[in-house]
Design an enzyme around this catalytic site. Structure first.
Site, PDB file in Angstrom:
ATOM      1  N   ASP A  34     -44.650  -0.592  40.249  1.00 44.86           N
ATOM      2  CA  ASP A  34     -45.420  -1.227  39.182  1.00 44.86           C
ATOM      3  C   ASP A  34     -46.881  -1.388  39.574  1.00 44.86           C
ATOM      4  O   ASP A  34     -47.266  -1.117  40.718  1.00 44.86           O
ATOM      5  CB  ASP A  34     -44.790  -2.588  38.820  1.00 44.86           C
ATOM      6  N   HIS A  36     -36.610 -11.058  37.777  1.00 39.75           N
ATOM      7  CA  HIS A  36     -37.204  -9.759  37.435  1.00 39.75           C
ATOM      8  C   HIS A  36     -37.150  -8.791  38.612  1.00 39.75           C
ATOM      9  O   HIS A  36     -37.169  -9.201  39.777  1.00 39.75           O
ATOM     10  CB  HIS A  36     -38.637  -9.901  36.884  1.00 39.75           C
ATOM     11  N   GLU A  44     -39.590  -8.378  33.107  1.00 47.16           N
ATOM     12  CA  GLU A  44     -39.346  -9.807  32.903  1.00 47.16           C
ATOM     13  C   GLU A  44     -38.091 -10.006  32.034  1.00 47.16           C
ATOM     14  O   GLU A  44     -37.614  -9.057  31.395  1.00 47.16           O
ATOM     15  CB  GLU A  44     -40.563 -10.431  32.220  1.00 47.16           C
ATOM     16  N   ASP A  58     -37.471 -15.496  38.518  1.00 50.61           N
ATOM     17  CA  ASP A  58     -36.814 -15.459  37.202  1.00 50.61           C
ATOM     18  C   ASP A  58     -35.866 -14.266  37.073  1.00 50.61           C
ATOM     19  O   ASP A  58     -35.415 -13.944  35.980  1.00 50.61           O
ATOM     20  CB  ASP A  58     -37.865 -15.415  36.079  1.00 50.61           C
TER      21      ASP A  58
HETATM   22  C1  GLP Z   1     -43.825  -9.203  42.093  1.00 55.92           C
HETATM   23  C2  GLP Z   1     -43.412  -7.738  42.135  1.00 55.92           C
HETATM   24  C3  GLP Z   1     -41.930  -7.565  42.344  1.00 55.92           C
HETATM   25  C4  GLP Z   1     -41.478  -8.464  43.488  1.00 55.92           C
HETATM   26  C5  GLP Z   1     -41.747  -9.899  43.142  1.00 55.92           C
HETATM   27  C6  GLP Z   1     -41.233 -10.883  44.175  1.00 55.92           C
HETATM   28  O1  GLP Z   1     -43.662  -9.767  40.843  1.00 55.92           O
HETATM   29  N1  GLP Z   1     -43.794  -7.029  40.961  1.00 55.92           N
HETATM   30  O2  GLP Z   1     -41.641  -6.209  42.616  1.00 55.92           O
HETATM   31  O3  GLP Z   1     -40.112  -8.270  43.735  1.00 55.92           O
HETATM   32  O4  GLP Z   1     -43.157 -10.032  43.023  1.00 55.92           O
HETATM   33  O5  GLP Z   1     -42.157 -10.998  45.218  1.00 55.92           O
HETATM   34  P1  GLP Z   1     -41.891 -11.708  46.590  1.00 55.92           P
HETATM   35  O6  GLP Z   1     -41.088 -10.778  47.389  1.00 55.92           O
HETATM   36  O7  GLP Z   1     -43.252 -11.930  47.175  1.00 55.92           O
HETATM   37  O8  GLP Z   1     -41.186 -12.978  46.307  1.00 55.92           O
END
Ligand code: GLP
Length: 260
Positions: free
Chosen positions: A67, A138, A143, A136
């Site tokens: 992304d 995702h 989302e 959440d």
């Molecule tokens: C972002 C990314 C996701 C990732 C999420 C959780 O939103 N787009 O791909 O999994 O963060 O991040 P973290 O691993 O820092 O909790």
């Protein structure tokens, strides 16, 4: 879905990196799916260490990020293209022209999303997709409410995700509202999915996507339909799972020949 509960992120990094190393030894031109966020960092650290120590070779590998933010100029330090470069690809010998990120700065975003899907297809699809999970539920930036069949497209972020990601920006106001992300249908086509979740903040999302119903309300729950999904958790992230003891027992007694 295979749930593996490990003592901490170091062990998670080693296990995921070992699976990637095995893949690259069998298939040097493998296509890796890369994720941002803090969760995959121990995996990238371990891969970088294996590269410098033992010459783990990425020279023929390809990589596709999940992304990207919309509205950050090319080269912005918090654009996922830069984050992936800083945290991983610059530390190994992958050819940067083989590293792809959705173009969140394109003038025609729908066309950029379509060409990202085309590039993924042309590369033969993702062999191993690394994933984190949002608080959440995702994955990528899909989302709650995302179509379970979605492809790469523009999405709006929920405020909870903007707040979670504000730590990377000067403040909440600087966090973009829009993103482009591989869809859930796109992610489901990866041949092996390895999701990493650590820390107590992830425990409710982990409980919901591993043991709750499959629902667009919890996008990661689509992985219950994936034929080869590996969920790597530390004790804190696993703390709300009902069948934690069963997952531990299963992993302890897993035949070695099965690998990850
Ligand atoms: C972002 C990314 C996701 C990732 C999420 C959780 O939103 N787009 O791909 O999994 O963060 O991040 P973290 O691993 O820092 O909790």
């Amino acid at each position: 879905m295979e749930v593996v509960i490990l003592p901490g992120s170091k062990q998670i990094g080693k296990l995921a990196a070992a699976a990637i190393e095995e893949l690259l030894r069998k298939k040097p031109e493998a296509v890796l799916g890369l994720a941002t966020g803090s969760s995959p960092l121990p995996v990238y650290d371990e891969l970088a260490a294996r590269h410098s120590r033992g010459g783990l070779d990425f020279s023929r590998a390809h990589a596709f990020a999940l992304d990207e933010y919309v509205g950050l100029e090319h080269g912005h330090p918090e654009s996922y293209r830069e984050v992936i470069r800083r945290e991983f690809t610059s530390r190994v010998n992958i050819d940067e022209t083989n590293v792809h990120t959705p173009d969140g700065a394109a003038e025609d975003l729908p066309a950029a999303c379509r060409s990202y899907e085309d590039a993924l297809q042309a590369a033969g699809g993702v062999d191993l997709q690394l994933l984190g999970v949002g608080t959440d539920g995702h994955i990528g930036f899909n989302e709650p409410g995302s179509s379970l069949a979605s492809r790469t497209r523009i999405k709006s972020l929920i405020e909870q995700t903007r707040r979670d990601n504000a730590r990377f920006f000067p403040g909440l106001a600087a966090v973009p509202h829009h993103v482009v992300t591989q869809g859930l249908g796109t992610i489901m086509e990866a041949r092996h999915v390895v999701l990493v979740a650590t820390g107590a903040r992830k425990a409710p999302a982990v409980r919901d996507f591993v043991e709750g119903p499959v629902s667009a309300f919890c996008p990661a729950s689509i992985l219950q339909f994936h034929p080869h999904a590996t969920i790597l958790l530390d004790e804190a992230a696993a703390s709300s799972l009902k069948l934690a003891d069963f997952y531990r027992h299963t992993y302890e007694h897993k035949p070695a020949w099965q690998g990850l």
